[in-house]
Design an enzyme around this catalytic site. Sequence first.
Site, PDB file in Angstrom:
ATOM      1  N   GLU A 167      39.594 -96.421 -64.786  1.00  0.00           N
ATOM      2  CA  GLU A 167      39.350 -95.352 -63.805  1.00  0.00           C
ATOM      3  C   GLU A 167      40.559 -95.138 -62.879  1.00  0.00           C
ATOM      4  O   GLU A 167      40.411 -94.867 -61.688  1.00  0.00           O
ATOM      5  CB  GLU A 167      38.077 -95.656 -63.001  1.00  0.00           C
ATOM      6  CG  GLU A 167      36.836 -95.757 -63.889  1.00  0.00           C
ATOM      7  CD  GLU A 167      35.578 -96.143 -63.140  1.00  0.00           C
ATOM      8  OE1 GLU A 167      35.628 -96.240 -61.893  1.00  0.00           O
ATOM      9  OE2 GLU A 167      34.539 -96.375 -63.798  1.00  0.00           O
ATOM     10  N   GLU A 225      31.865 -96.608 -69.947  1.00  0.00           N
ATOM     11  CA  GLU A 225      30.841 -96.838 -68.918  1.00  0.00           C
ATOM     12  C   GLU A 225      30.048 -95.567 -68.764  1.00  0.00           C
ATOM     13  O   GLU A 225      30.612 -94.471 -68.779  1.00  0.00           O
ATOM     14  CB  GLU A 225      31.454 -97.189 -67.552  1.00  0.00           C
ATOM     15  CG  GLU A 225      31.869 -98.616 -67.365  1.00  0.00           C
ATOM     16  CD  GLU A 225      32.309 -98.889 -65.918  1.00  0.00           C
ATOM     17  OE1 GLU A 225      31.665 -98.356 -64.979  1.00  0.00           O
ATOM     18  OE2 GLU A 225      33.288 -99.625 -65.738  1.00  0.00           O
TER      19      GLU A 225
END
Length: 392
Positions: free
Chosen positions: A204, A309
Site C-alpha cells: 500500500e 487484501e
Amino acid sequence: MGCKICDFQKRLATILIVGFITIFNSCKPFYNMVYKKPLLVDTKASKQVKILHKKLFYLSKEGFAVGHQDATAYGIGWKHADFPNLIKSDVYDMVEDFPAVYGFDISGIELGNANNIDGVPFNTMKALMVDAYSKGGIITVSWHADNPKTNSNSWDTTPAVNEIIGEGALVEKYESWLSKVAVFLKSVKHKGREIPIIFRPYHEMNGGWFWWGNPNCNSIEYIQLWRHTVYSLRDKYEVHNLIYVYAPNKLNPNDDYMEYYPGDRFVDVLGIDIYDFQNAVEYSNSVVNDLGIIKNIANEKYKLYALTETGIHKSGDINWFIEASYPDQNWFNNVLYPNIENSGISWVLFWRNGCGGEQYMPNKAHKSEADFKAFAKQPQALFLKDINNIKY
C-alpha cells in the site's frame, strides 16, 4: 507347471509396466507448454518455492485460493493460546474446511520481540505456519515494520526511507532488522526443509498511512528500499524460500500501478489491496478496473497476480460485521464473487477476525454465515481441500 510360468510372466509384465510408468513420470519435465519457466526473483529459489509457484499458476486456472489473515492464531471470542492442542478457525467452524491461504504478520521480529504486533507469539506463529503447510496450505507473510527513525509503529508517517538506504544514518539499524527477519523466515521448516513463503513487505505504498508510503517517500527511494531488501535477504543472508509480492493500495484515478514497481527481477507476483468502505458500486468498479490493469501487466510480464487484501470495512477501526445493522449480509455472493470470478487471480486474502475489534470473515451463527457457506460452494472459490485436489 505351465500355469506357474504364466503367472510369473504376468507378474513380471506388471512389474515392468509399473516400473516404466514410474520412470516416465519421474522424467516428466517440470515446465511445459502451459507452465513455462518463470523469471523468479531468486535464481537459487528452493525446490519448494518453485513447486508453490507452479501450484499458484495452476490453481488460478481453476479459480482462486481463499485466504484469511491469522486464520488459526485467533478469531471471534478465541485465541490459539486458549486451545493450544487444537487448530481452530472461524472459517472451519462454518464450512468444515480451512482457508487455502494463511496470512501472518512478522511486525516486531525486527526488534527481537517474543510476540508480533497483534500479540501472537512468534513460536506459535511458526508452529501454525508449519501445521498449515503440512496440510497443503499456502503461507503469506506481511511485515508492518516499526518506523526506524522514531521507533513508533508503521503508521507513524515520519519520513524514514531516506535514512535506511544509500548513505543514510540508519542503514546499519535497518540491516540488523533484515538479519532478524532472515533468521526467522529461514527457521520455518517442515521435515527439515524451509517452507515456501509468499512475502509481501511495504504494501500500500501509494497510500499515505505508512512511513514507506506516498508522500512520506518518493518512488525512487521506495524502489531502492525494495531492491536493497531483496539483495540483503536473498544474497547476503541467503534466504531462498520466498516469493516476493508487490502490492499497492487500490488505484485512484490518477494513480499509476507501476509508479513504485521495483522491476521484473525483483517481483514475482503482482498484487493489490482493495477494501469495500460500504460502497459496493465503488468497490466493484475498483476491483474490475484494477484487476483488469494488473492482469494485462501480469500477462505481458508472465507474472502471477492476486487480490492481496480485501473485505468490507466501516470507517474507523471497527468493521461493519460487528454492527447491529450492515449494508449487505450477502456481500460475498452479491458483491465479491461476481467481480473476481474468472479474474485470473491466484488468491484472495481477507483480513483478520477478533483483533482490535475487526472482523472481515463471518463466524458461526453470524448473519452472513449462510452467505459465506454459499460462497464456499461457488465453483471458483478454492479452500484447502480444493487446492489439494488440483493436479499440477
